[in-house]
Design an enzyme around this catalytic site. Structure first.
Site, PDB file in Angstrom:
ATOM      1  N   LYS A 169       0.844  -1.183   0.000  1.00 41.89           N
ATOM      2  CA  LYS A 169       0.000   0.000   0.000  1.00 41.89           C
ATOM      3  C   LYS A 169       0.892   1.251   0.000  1.00 41.89           C
ATOM      4  CE  LYS A 169      -0.679   1.052   4.878  1.00 41.89           C
ATOM      5  NZ  LYS A 169      -0.284   2.453   4.844  1.00 41.89           N
ATOM      6  N   ASP A 198      -2.114  -5.751   2.875  1.00 39.29           N
ATOM      7  CA  ASP A 198      -2.474  -4.860   3.975  1.00 39.29           C
ATOM      8  C   ASP A 198      -2.085  -5.607   5.236  1.00 39.29           C
ATOM      9  OD1 ASP A 198      -3.623  -3.431   6.029  1.00 39.29           O
ATOM     10  OD2 ASP A 198      -5.490  -3.002   4.972  1.00 39.29           O
ATOM     11  N   HIS A 199      -0.992  -5.191   5.863  1.00 40.06           N
ATOM     12  CA  HIS A 199      -0.431  -6.018   6.943  1.00 40.06           C
ATOM     13  C   HIS A 199      -1.392  -6.188   8.111  1.00 40.06           C
ATOM     14  CE1 HIS A 199       0.678  -2.022   8.596  1.00 40.06           C
ATOM     15  NE2 HIS A 199       0.597  -2.617   9.767  1.00 40.06           N
ATOM     16  N   HIS A 261      -6.537   0.092   6.280  1.00 38.83           N
ATOM     17  CA  HIS A 261      -6.664  -0.624   7.551  1.00 38.83           C
ATOM     18  C   HIS A 261      -8.059  -0.486   8.152  1.00 38.83           C
ATOM     19  CE1 HIS A 261      -2.487  -0.930   7.060  1.00 38.83           C
ATOM     20  NE2 HIS A 261      -2.078   0.033   7.839  1.00 38.83           N
TER      21      HIS A 261
END
Length: 506
Positions: A169, A198-199, A261
């Site tokens: 991202k 997206d961690h 997030h």
């Protein structure tokens, strides 16, 4: 028995994962190998996977960056990174096995001759390590370099084996740019080969939200508008922009955290049960939530920017005083909003969401506040008003789940008090919680895209963000409007107070 085998025997879940499905032989190419992400997250994650026997036996890594470096210098730098940032005890034999498959190529990302050298390194790994032409390309690069790299990689993709690409991202900076990037990446790769990372989705506690809802018969029947009063989602950071002024001045919190997030946490909280846990089934349900999100009006969105203040007793500068930030910057470092999911399950149930920098503490939580009992037969003094039941998913830093409910205080009379029932990951499983990048890297090697965002998800997220940014352009906010070390601007408190509610403070 080897030490790795002993560790797996102690934790049969790891052994089960390894036996059930092991990644194919492959090579991982990291573009941007000189950056912080590579040393702080990617290589510590690779080492942890290697320690647990979860990487394929025939595996290699090619680091690519502009910095001049030899293979041995790259190995030594990554060794230092693993020792400094890794969560596991460092073992020389594990590192040596990983390091033997490491190569480094110094090149500018737009240099075709450099790309040829990358290809040569990959062919060498095919011959020496048996990686069989299977490739994973990790684009840990600035957004403006992504399109160029996608074309270079796509034109040189191997005719043998499979190819996958991981894109960090932000994926675009608005809806139009995201669509253009989707078109560009689609010229060379099928959607099943694209892993938009997206961690947050790799965090154990985020995944546990799905287990909490769909593996327990007591929660899902009350997970709806009939029983839930409202939902609060907080993504708070106590740190500032950490020297990333050039990025943050362009992105702000709305693009850095809210677009990805925060909206992903909303989707996971509000989604319907999928028919199974395949990638498309889960992502189909998330997309339905994103499409059902009602665009909030200007009165239902608050933005802020931090000024000088105190965090953990230490004075910190305001955003406009950070190096590289314009002295009259209007970039937001805080966003709060009241969202509605316009569907049968959640109609008229508000989702209060907020994200910000330099807040009172680091905290990411999802709080489900249930409606009050309709007629409690107890006399409770007004000043001790009994709080409603709340189920809180703590995502970071204290991973776990807690339930707030009423209990009688010992002694005469019927005095009630709100108490907490807590589940903590560390205390229950007595093992370290895997880093998000461990899970996500392994899933990509396995070809499992469940925890990665799909093209239509990204576009729906940007559509909402563009609508919010659009009406921001019509006014000029008075910044800064909250002090560092607080919970944000006063207008954010008013956002919930208008509805007779308050933000959670713990």
């Amino acid at each position: 028995m080897t030490e790795t085998a002993e560790a797996q025997q102690e934790n049969p879940l790891l052994e089960g994962l390894r036996v059930r499905r092991t990644p194919d032989p492959c090579a991982l190419v990291i573009f941007g190998a000189s950056g912080d992400l590579t040393k702080r997250k990617l290589f510590p994650a690779l080492y942890s996977l290697a320690l647990r026997g979860l990487l394929p036996e025939r595996f290699g890594v090619v680091g690519v960056a502009r910095s001049e470096e030899t293979d041995d210098e790259f190995r030594e730098r990554m060794k230092d990174a693993v020792q400094k940032y890794g969560r596991d005890e460092f073992k020389d034999d594990v590192w040596q096995s990983l390091a033997e498959g490491m190569r480094y190529v110094s090149t500018d990302f737009a240099d075709e001759r450099g790309e040829d050298r990358v290809l040569e390194a990959l062919n060498e790994l095919d011959e020496q390590r048996g990686t069989a032409g299977n490739r994973v390309y990790y684009l840990a690069v600035p957004p403006d370099a992504i399109a160029t790299l996608l074309n270079e990689v796509g034109e040189r993709r191997s005719t043998e084996g499979w190819t996958r690409v991981i894109v960090e991202k932000p994926f675009g900076h608005d809806l139009d740019s995201a669509r253009e990037l989707n078109v560009e990446i689609g010229k060379h790769f099928d959607e099943s080969e694209i892993f938009r990372i997206d961690h947050y989705l790799g965090k154990e506690t985020v995944q546990n939200l799905l287990a909490l809802r769909f593996a327990n018969g007591i929660f899902e029947p009350i997970w709806n508008r009939q029983f839930v009063d409202h939902v609060q989602i907080t993504v708070a950071e106590s740190i500032g922009i950490e020297g990333r002024a050039s990025f943050y001045e362009q992105a702000g919190t709305i693009r850095d955290v809210f677009q990805n997030h925060l909206l992903q946490l909303v989707a996971l909280t509000a989604m319907e049960p999928p028919i199974d846990f395949t990638a498309d089934s889960v992502r189909n349900e998330k997309v339905k939530v994103l499409r059902a999100l009602h665009t909030p009006g200007p009165k239902h969105v608050v933005r802020g920017q931090y000024g000088r203040g105190y965090v953990e007793g230490e004075e910190v500068p305001g955003y406009r005083e950070e190096p590289g930030v314009a002295p009259d910057s209007l970039t937001e470092t805080y966003v709060a909003a009241k969202l509605y999911v316009d569907n049968w399950r959640w109609a008229d149930t508000p989702f209060y969401v907020r994200a910000g920098k330099r807040l009172a503490r680091r905290e990411t939580t999802i709080a489900i506040e249930f409606k009050r009992a309709p007629h409690p037969p107890f006399e409770i003094p007004d000043e001790e008003g009994l709080r409603p039941n709340v189920l809180v998913c703590h995502i970071q830093p204290d991973e776990g789940v807690s339930l707030e409910f009423a209990a009688k205080v010992p002694g005469q009379g019927m005095m009630l008090r709100t108490v907490h029932m807590d589940f903590l990951y560390g205390g229950t499983f007595r093992t370290g919680i895997p880093e998000a990048y461990e899970r996500l890297l392994l899933d990509c090697l396995l070809g499992d895209a469940t925890l990665f965002t799909r093209a239509d998800e990204v576009e729906e997220q940007w559509s909402l963000v563009d609508a919010i940014v659009g009406f921001w352009k019509r006014d000029r906010p008075t910044f800064p409007n909250y002090a560092a070390g607080t919970w944000g601007p006063a207008a954010a408190d008013e956002l919930t107070r208008r509805d007779g509610r308050t933000w959670r403070r713990r």
